[in-house]
Design a protein around this motif. Structure first.
Motif, PDB file in Angstrom:
ATOM      1  N   ALA A 108       1.276  -1.036   0.113  1.00 58.54           N
ATOM      2  CA  ALA A 108       0.265  -0.219   0.086  1.00 58.54           C
ATOM      3  C   ALA A 108       1.005   1.280   0.449  1.00 58.54           C
ATOM      4  CB  ALA A 108      -0.922   0.078   1.109  1.00 58.54           C
ATOM      5  N   LYS A 109       2.260   0.998   1.169  1.00 55.17           N
ATOM      6  CA  LYS A 109       2.681   2.519   0.666  1.00 55.17           C
ATOM      7  C   LYS A 109       3.490   2.904  -0.795  1.00 55.17           C
ATOM      8  CE  LYS A 109       3.782   1.751   5.735  1.00 55.17           C
ATOM      9  NZ  LYS A 109       5.069   1.632   6.448  1.00 55.17           N
ATOM     10  N   ARG A 110       4.225   1.469  -1.106  1.00 53.29           N
ATOM     11  CA  ARG A 110       4.455   1.833  -2.237  1.00 53.29           C
ATOM     12  C   ARG A 110       4.015   1.981  -2.985  1.00 53.29           C
ATOM     13  NH1 ARG A 110       7.738   0.421   1.013  1.00 53.29           N
ATOM     14  NH2 ARG A 110       7.978   2.017   1.659  1.00 53.29           N
ATOM     15  N   ARG A 111       2.515   1.838  -3.408  1.00 55.32           N
ATOM     16  CA  ARG A 111       1.400   2.058  -4.677  1.00 55.32           C
ATOM     17  C   ARG A 111       1.608   3.144  -4.492  1.00 55.32           C
ATOM     18  NH1 ARG A 111      -1.857  -1.999  -7.223  1.00 55.32           N
ATOM     19  NH2 ARG A 111      -3.126  -0.504  -7.171  1.00 55.32           N
ATOM     20  N   ASP A 112       1.351   3.699  -2.990  1.00 54.91           N
ATOM     21  CA  ASP A 112       0.760   5.638  -2.876  1.00 54.91           C
ATOM     22  C   ASP A 112       1.946   6.584  -3.197  1.00 54.91           C
ATOM     23  OD1 ASP A 112      -0.821   7.269  -1.312  1.00 54.91           O
ATOM     24  OD2 ASP A 112       0.691   7.843  -0.221  1.00 54.91           O
ATOM     25  N   GLU A 113       3.358   6.103  -3.194  1.00 55.97           N
ATOM     26  CA  GLU A 113       4.255   6.148  -3.337  1.00 55.97           C
ATOM     27  C   GLU A 113       4.561   6.552  -5.066  1.00 55.97           C
ATOM     28  OE1 GLU A 113       6.699   5.113   1.049  1.00 55.97           O
ATOM     29  OE2 GLU A 113       7.186   4.546  -1.617  1.00 55.97           O
ATOM     30  N   ALA A 114       4.280   5.483  -5.371  1.00 60.51           N
ATOM     31  CA  ALA A 114       4.424   5.073  -6.705  1.00 60.51           C
ATOM     32  C   ALA A 114       3.263   6.982  -8.038  1.00 60.51           C
ATOM     33  CB  ALA A 114       4.668   4.224  -7.105  1.00 60.51           C
ATOM     34  N   ALA A 115       2.478   6.730  -7.106  1.00 58.13           N
ATOM     35  CA  ALA A 115       1.235   7.082  -7.800  1.00 58.13           C
ATOM     36  C   ALA A 115       1.401   8.691  -7.641  1.00 58.13           C
ATOM     37  CB  ALA A 115       0.110   7.157  -7.299  1.00 58.13           C
ATOM     38  N   LYS A 116       2.424   8.642  -6.029  1.00 57.99           N
ATOM     39  CA  LYS A 116       2.923  10.581  -6.479  1.00 57.99           C
ATOM     40  C   LYS A 116       3.816  10.844  -7.560  1.00 57.99           C
ATOM     41  CE  LYS A 116       1.549  10.569  -1.532  1.00 57.99           C
ATOM     42  NZ  LYS A 116       1.840  10.269  -0.272  1.00 57.99           N
ATOM     43  N   LEU A 117       4.963   9.629  -7.282  1.00 62.13           N
ATOM     44  CA  LEU A 117       6.047  10.230  -8.635  1.00 62.13           C
ATOM     45  C   LEU A 117       5.389   9.821 -10.441  1.00 62.13           C
ATOM     46  CD1 LEU A 117       8.796   7.421  -6.861  1.00 62.13           C
ATOM     47  CD2 LEU A 117       8.505  10.368  -6.983  1.00 62.13           C
ATOM     48  N   GLY A 118       4.463   9.351 -10.416  1.00 61.33           N
ATOM     49  CA  GLY A 118       4.112   9.123 -11.535  1.00 61.33           C
ATOM     50  C   GLY A 118       3.972   7.977 -12.271  1.00 61.33           C
ATOM     51  N   ILE A 119       4.064   7.083 -11.538  1.00 61.07           N
ATOM     52  CA  ILE A 119       4.309   5.784 -11.973  1.00 61.07           C
ATOM     53  C   ILE A 119       3.265   4.838 -11.157  1.00 61.07           C
ATOM     54  CG2 ILE A 119       5.514   3.687 -11.498  1.00 61.07           C
ATOM     55  CD1 ILE A 119       7.635   6.090 -10.188  1.00 61.07           C
TER      56      ILE A 119
END
Length: 380
Positions: free
Chosen positions: A59-70
């Motif tokens: 969940a954390k990695r998904r959230d971080e990815a979304a913030k980076l446009g990934i």
């Protein structure tokens, strides 16, 4: 392309190659760190699969990815693949032995694929494992002497008779368990034959799994749970999820989960054969979901026919279940023959309502699976 375009592309491709090399180094570093975690887990006897930790991390990695446009799904796919690799590698360091003072363990049918898998996992956990197979019965008395546990892993059709005929003279404190996909009759046979601890198990996976992580093992308690709880704890350390139920509930569920599903796949494959279908041509026009469905049918026919004959014929109620299925199929076919579109939609909606929230949840889950299938290289 002109020379300038070619040069620009080559430069960008060189940069991409450099990033790929950095990714490889990072992946190696991550795998090494996970291996260190595995060593600590094994030393402490902590299960290799921690579902809450995994869900939180993803969940954390998904959230971080979304913030980076990934794409969040991209990072989840990468991490899940890495975790699968890590689970496979964790076997290299072995597992903590829950019961170090245990006597040896005998696997009846240890030369079979499932028996061999349990033998491997027990050996990796430090237990002494001995195999007893069809040509070894002259050694049975010596093998059973002092045994802490006897695991029966033979074809369903042979299980109950073997238990009653051969396993009535085990040591009083020996645990008797089986790995059969039906539970009521084998459990009854074990309880009748042996006065000591009795446990019914059904590993809900085939012997080709690389790891027990995230796999399901169904447990049907028999007698003296306190004497065999250590073995269930050991299975949990291997990463399996233990589901406890009674034998009757298990067998009723297996009629739908296993028997009907396998029989339906058998009939579908039989129909392809009778129609002399060109599988290579079917694959040309199959999107990932249809390819996956065809692969699941083909997977059935890559296995031993005796195994599936035993599963489908294991319970008398299976025949009635297949008969009911045929009747429902015929009724649905009559709807199509009449060209009754409205009736088809009505029944479809009925079933959709019955599925409730499971339907959209399954749609999301299958969608994630198909993302992975999209990357599979089609067989030529």
């Amino acid at each position: 392309m002109n020379e300038k375009t070619t040069a620009e592309l080559e430069h960008l491709r060189d940069l991409i190659d450099g990033v790929d090399q950095q990714l490889l180094l990072l992946l190696r570093k991550r795998l090494d760190l996970v291996a260190q975690v595995g060593v600590v887990k094994h030393g402490a006897g902590v299960p290799i699969y921690a579902p809450h930790r995994e869900a939180s991390m993803l969940a954390k990695r998904r959230d971080e990815a979304a913030k980076l446009g990934i794409s969040p799904q991209l990072i989840e796919d990468v991490l899940r693949r890495l975790m699968r690799e890590s689970y496979l590698n964790e076997k290299e360091v072995g597992f903590k032995q829950v019961k170090p003072d245990s006597g040896h363990i005998v696997i009846v049918g240890g030369a079979g694929k499932l028996g061999a898998l349990f033998s491997q996992m027990l050996s990796l956990s430090g237990y002494q494992v001995k195999s007893l197979d069809k040509d070894d019965w002259q050694q049975a008395k010596a093998l059973f002497s002092g045994a802490a546990m006897v695991i029966v892993s033979v074809p369903i059709s042979l299980t109950c008779a073997l238990i009653r005929r051969e396993l009535s003279q085990l040591p009083a404190d020996c645990i008797l368990t089986d790995l059969t996909s039906v539970k009521a009759e084998p459990l009854r046979a074990m309880l009748d034959a042996h006065s000591g601890p009795v446990l019914g198990l059904h590993p809900m996976f085939g012997p080709d799994v690389g790891s027990f992580a995230k796999q399901v093992v169904v447990v049907c308690h028999g007698r003296q749970q306190d004497k065999y709880q250590w073995f269930l704890d050991q299975i949990a350390i291997w990463g399996a999820r233990i589901e406890i139920t009674d034998a009757k509930n298990h067998d009723e569920a297996m009629q739908l989960v296993q028997a009907m599903r396998h029989f339906s796949s058998f009939v579908y494959g039989l129909n392809l054969f009778k129609n002399n279908a060109d599988i290579a041509n079917l694959l040309r026009f199959s999107s990932p979901i249809y390819r996956l469905e065809l692969a699941m049918v083909g997977r059935l026919f890559a296995q031993a026919p005796e195994l599936y004959a035993d599963i489908i014929l294991a319970q008398p109620g299976n025949v009635q279940l297949m008969s009911d299925y045929l009747q429902h199929y015929q009724h649905a076919l009559e709807t199509l023959k009449r060209g009754d579109r409205d009736e088809f939609i009505r029944q479809f909606s009925q079933v959709s309502t019955w599925f409730g929230d499971y339907a959209p949840a399954f749609a999301r889950e299958s969608g994630m699976m198909l993302e992975s299938v999209n990357d599979m290289k089609p067989r030529e």
